[in-house]
Design a protein around this motif. Structure first.
Motif, PDB file in Angstrom:
ATOM      1  N   ALA A   1       0.802  -1.194  -0.029  1.00 46.70           N
ATOM      2  CA  ALA A   1       0.116  -0.136  -0.011  1.00 46.70           C
ATOM      3  C   ALA A   1       1.017   1.304   0.095  1.00 46.70           C
ATOM      4  CB  ALA A   1      -0.826   0.003   1.170  1.00 46.70           C
ATOM      5  N   VAL A   2       0.426   2.302  -0.719  1.00 47.35           N
ATOM      6  CA  VAL A   2       1.088   3.705  -0.703  1.00 47.35           C
ATOM      7  C   VAL A   2       0.837   4.368   0.646  1.00 47.35           C
ATOM      8  CG1 VAL A   2       1.064   5.728  -1.401  1.00 47.35           C
ATOM      9  CG2 VAL A   2       0.825   3.959  -2.950  1.00 47.35           C
TER      10      VAL A   2
ATOM     11  N   PHE B   1       3.271   5.855  -8.011  1.00 46.29           N
ATOM     12  CA  PHE B   1       3.012   4.395  -8.291  1.00 46.29           C
ATOM     13  C   PHE B   1       1.500   4.100  -8.315  1.00 46.29           C
ATOM     14  CE2 PHE B   1       7.029   3.516  -6.638  1.00 46.29           C
ATOM     15  CZ  PHE B   1       7.609   2.466  -7.259  1.00 46.29           C
ATOM     16  N   ALA B   2       0.751   4.820  -7.782  1.00 46.80           N
ATOM     17  CA  ALA B   2      -0.941   4.670  -7.845  1.00 46.80           C
ATOM     18  C   ALA B   2      -1.000   5.822  -9.010  1.00 46.80           C
ATOM     19  CB  ALA B   2      -1.524   5.175  -6.425  1.00 46.80           C
TER      20      ALA B   2
ATOM     21  N   ASP C   1      -5.253   6.951 -18.597  1.00 45.59           N
ATOM     22  CA  ASP C   1      -5.467   8.112 -19.409  1.00 45.59           C
ATOM     23  C   ASP C   1      -5.000   9.490 -18.528  1.00 45.59           C
ATOM     24  OD1 ASP C   1      -6.378   6.533 -21.518  1.00 45.59           O
ATOM     25  OD2 ASP C   1      -8.447   6.904 -20.684  1.00 45.59           O
ATOM     26  N   LEU C   2      -5.356   9.641 -17.113  1.00 45.70           N
ATOM     27  CA  LEU C   2      -5.282  10.905 -16.639  1.00 45.70           C
ATOM     28  C   LEU C   2      -3.733  11.271 -16.680  1.00 45.70           C
ATOM     29  CD1 LEU C   2      -6.352  13.220 -14.884  1.00 45.70           C
ATOM     30  CD2 LEU C   2      -5.910  11.895 -12.887  1.00 45.70           C
ATOM     31  N   PRO C   3      -2.805  10.313 -16.488  1.00 48.63           N
ATOM     32  CA  PRO C   3      -1.089  10.839 -16.354  1.00 48.63           C
ATOM     33  C   PRO C   3      -1.097  11.353 -17.649  1.00 48.63           C
ATOM     34  CG  PRO C   3      -1.384   8.718 -15.223  1.00 48.63           C
ATOM     35  CD  PRO C   3      -2.700   9.114 -15.931  1.00 48.63           C
TER      36      PRO C   3
ATOM     37  N   ASP D   1       1.775  -2.495 -15.773  1.00 44.73           N
ATOM     38  CA  ASP D   1       1.922  -3.987 -15.677  1.00 44.73           C
ATOM     39  C   ASP D   1       2.610  -4.538 -14.725  1.00 44.73           C
ATOM     40  OD1 ASP D   1       0.674  -4.193 -18.330  1.00 44.73           O
ATOM     41  OD2 ASP D   1       2.691  -3.855 -19.277  1.00 44.73           O
ATOM     42  N   ALA D   2       2.455  -3.742 -13.477  1.00 53.62           N
ATOM     43  CA  ALA D   2       3.466  -4.354 -12.250  1.00 53.62           C
ATOM     44  C   ALA D   2       2.746  -5.472 -11.574  1.00 53.62           C
ATOM     45  CB  ALA D   2       3.561  -2.997 -11.368  1.00 53.62           C
ATOM     46  N   THR D   3       1.548  -5.368 -11.658  1.00 59.79           N
ATOM     47  CA  THR D   3       0.796  -6.488 -11.041  1.00 59.79           C
ATOM     48  C   THR D   3       0.982  -7.848 -11.719  1.00 59.79           C
ATOM     49  OG1 THR D   3      -1.149  -5.175 -10.321  1.00 59.79           O
ATOM     50  CG2 THR D   3      -1.566  -7.718 -10.496  1.00 59.79           C
TER      51      THR D   3
END
Length: 310
Positions: free
Chosen positions: A157-158, A171-172, A178-180, A233-235
Motif C-alpha cells: 500500500a502507498v 506508483f498509484a 489516461d489521466l497521467p 503492468d506491475a501486477t
C-alpha cells in the motif's frame, strides 16, 4: 554533456529526433532483441568480465555515465536502454518485467556476451530481478540499487504519512488510465525535474542539461506511454515473480546497494527472503539516484563485488 543537435543519421537508431549523448571511450550500438530494437553503449576491456547496467525511471543509460569509466578499466561494460527508454524502440508490448527481461537478455546475447554481471537501479532493478530468476545460469551476480520491486520489495500500500508518501505516491498515479497522459503531455520537463530534484539528497545533483535530456526521452516517440506501462503492468510482474519463485529461489549472489536517504533502507534485507546469497551496503550522502550522487562509491562497490568472485 557532449550531445549533438540530433541523431537522424545514426544507422539503426529508432528514436531519431532525440539527441544522442556520447561518452568518451564508449560506442553506441543497436541490436535486434527478439523483435525489439535496443540501444547499447559499450566499452572497456572486451576480454574482461561483462557488466550490464540498467537504469530506471525517468532516466536512460546516461544515468551510468560517471560509473562506466572507472568500471571500464577492468570490465567489459554495457549500458542498455530498456524498451521504451532512451534510444531503444518503444514497442506496443507487455511491459511486465519478465517480458522485458527476455528482450534485455536477447540484446546481451546479440552483443556476443553469454555470461555477465547485472547491475540495475529503480525500474531497471525490477527487470533485473525477473531476469535473474529466468536466466540464473547466465548470470555471475546481481546488484540491485534502491528499488521497490513488484511483489518483492514494493510495499502493498502507498503510505499516507507525508514524510514517506512523496517517495512512492507516483506508483498509484501512473496506474490511473489516461489521466497521467492528459496531465503530463507537454509538461514532461516539470515532471521529470521534480523526480530528479526531490529524490536526491543534494537538489543540484542534476543540471538543466540532464533534466532536458531525460525529459526529452520521456516525451519522444511514445516514451511517456512506455514509462507508464511498466507501472501499469506491475501486477503482472509481481504475479510472474511469485510464480517463478515457487519453482526456485534466486541463486546468484546478490548485492543490495541502499543509500542514506533513499527509498528502500536495506535492499539486501528486502531480497534476502528470496535469495540464497545476499549482502548489502549503504552509500552515505545519497538519495534515490545513487549512481549520479555517489558514482565513485557505486563503482567501488561493484568492483569489490565482482572481485569477490575471483
Amino acid at each position: 554533456m557532449n550531445e549533438p543537435a540530433s541523431a537522424p543519421g545514426v544507422p539503426g537508431n529508432p528514436v531519431r529526433d532525440l539527441p544522442l549523448p556520447d561518452l568518451a571511450g564508449f560506442t553506441h550500438r543497436w541490436v535486434d532483441a527478439d523483435g525489439v530494437r535496443l540501444h547499447a553503449v559499450e566499452g572497456g576491456r572486451p576480454e574482461g568480465p561483462a557488466v550490464v547496467l540498467l537504469a530506471g525511471f525517468p532516466q536512460t543509460w546516461w544515468a551510468w555515465r560517471e560509473v562506466m569509466p572507472p568500471l571500464a578499466a577492468r570490465f567489459h561494460v554495457i549500458a542498455l536502454d530498456l524498451p521504451g527508454q532512451g534510444h531503444s524502440e518503444r514497442p506496443d508490448i507487455s511491459y511486465d518485467t519478465h517480458t522485458v527481461a527476455a528482450h534485455v537478455h536477447a540484446a546481451v546475447e546479440a552483443l556476443g556476451v553469454s555470461v555477465y554481471w547485472l547491475v540495475a537501479h529503480d525500474i531497471g532493478a525490477w527487470v533485473a530481478f525477473s531476469l535473474a530468476l529466468e536466466q540464473r545460469s547466465r548470470l555471475r551476480g546481481l546488484a540491485l540499487l534502491d528499488a521497490g520491486i513488484p511483489g518483492i520489495t514494493l510495499p502493498d500500500a502507498v503510505p499516507t504519512d507525508p514524510q514517506q508518501a512523496w517517495k512512492t505516491w507516483h506508483f498509484a498515479f501512473h496506474l490511473v488510465p489516461d489521466l497521467p497522459e492528459t496531465l503530463l503531455t507537454g509538461r514532461e520537463r516539470e515532471y521529470v525535474g521534480w523526480f530528479l530534484k526531490a529524490k536526491t539528497l543534494a537538489s543540484d545533483t542534476f543540471d538543466d542539461a540532464d533534466i532536458e535530456h531525460y525529459a526529452a526521452s520521456v516525451a519522444a516517440d511514445g516514451g511517456l506511454r512506455a514509462s507508464l506501462a511498466y507501472y501499469r503492468d506491475a501486477t503482472e510482474s509481481a504475479r510472474r515473480n511469485h510464480e517463478a519463485l515457487a519453482r526456485q529461489r534466486l541463486t546468484v549472489p546478490v548485492l543490495g546497494i541502499s543509500s542514506s536517504h533513499g527509498s528502500i533502507p536495506d535492499m539486501a534485507a528486502s531480497v534476502r527472503p528470496w535469495a540464497d546469497h545476499a549482502t548489502g551496503i549503504v552509500v552515505p550522502d545519497a538519495g534515490h539516484f545513487i549512481p549520479d550522487e555517489q558514482p565513485d562509491a557505486v563503482a567501488a562497490a561493484l568492483t569489490g563485488f565482482i572481485a569477490e568472485d575471483g
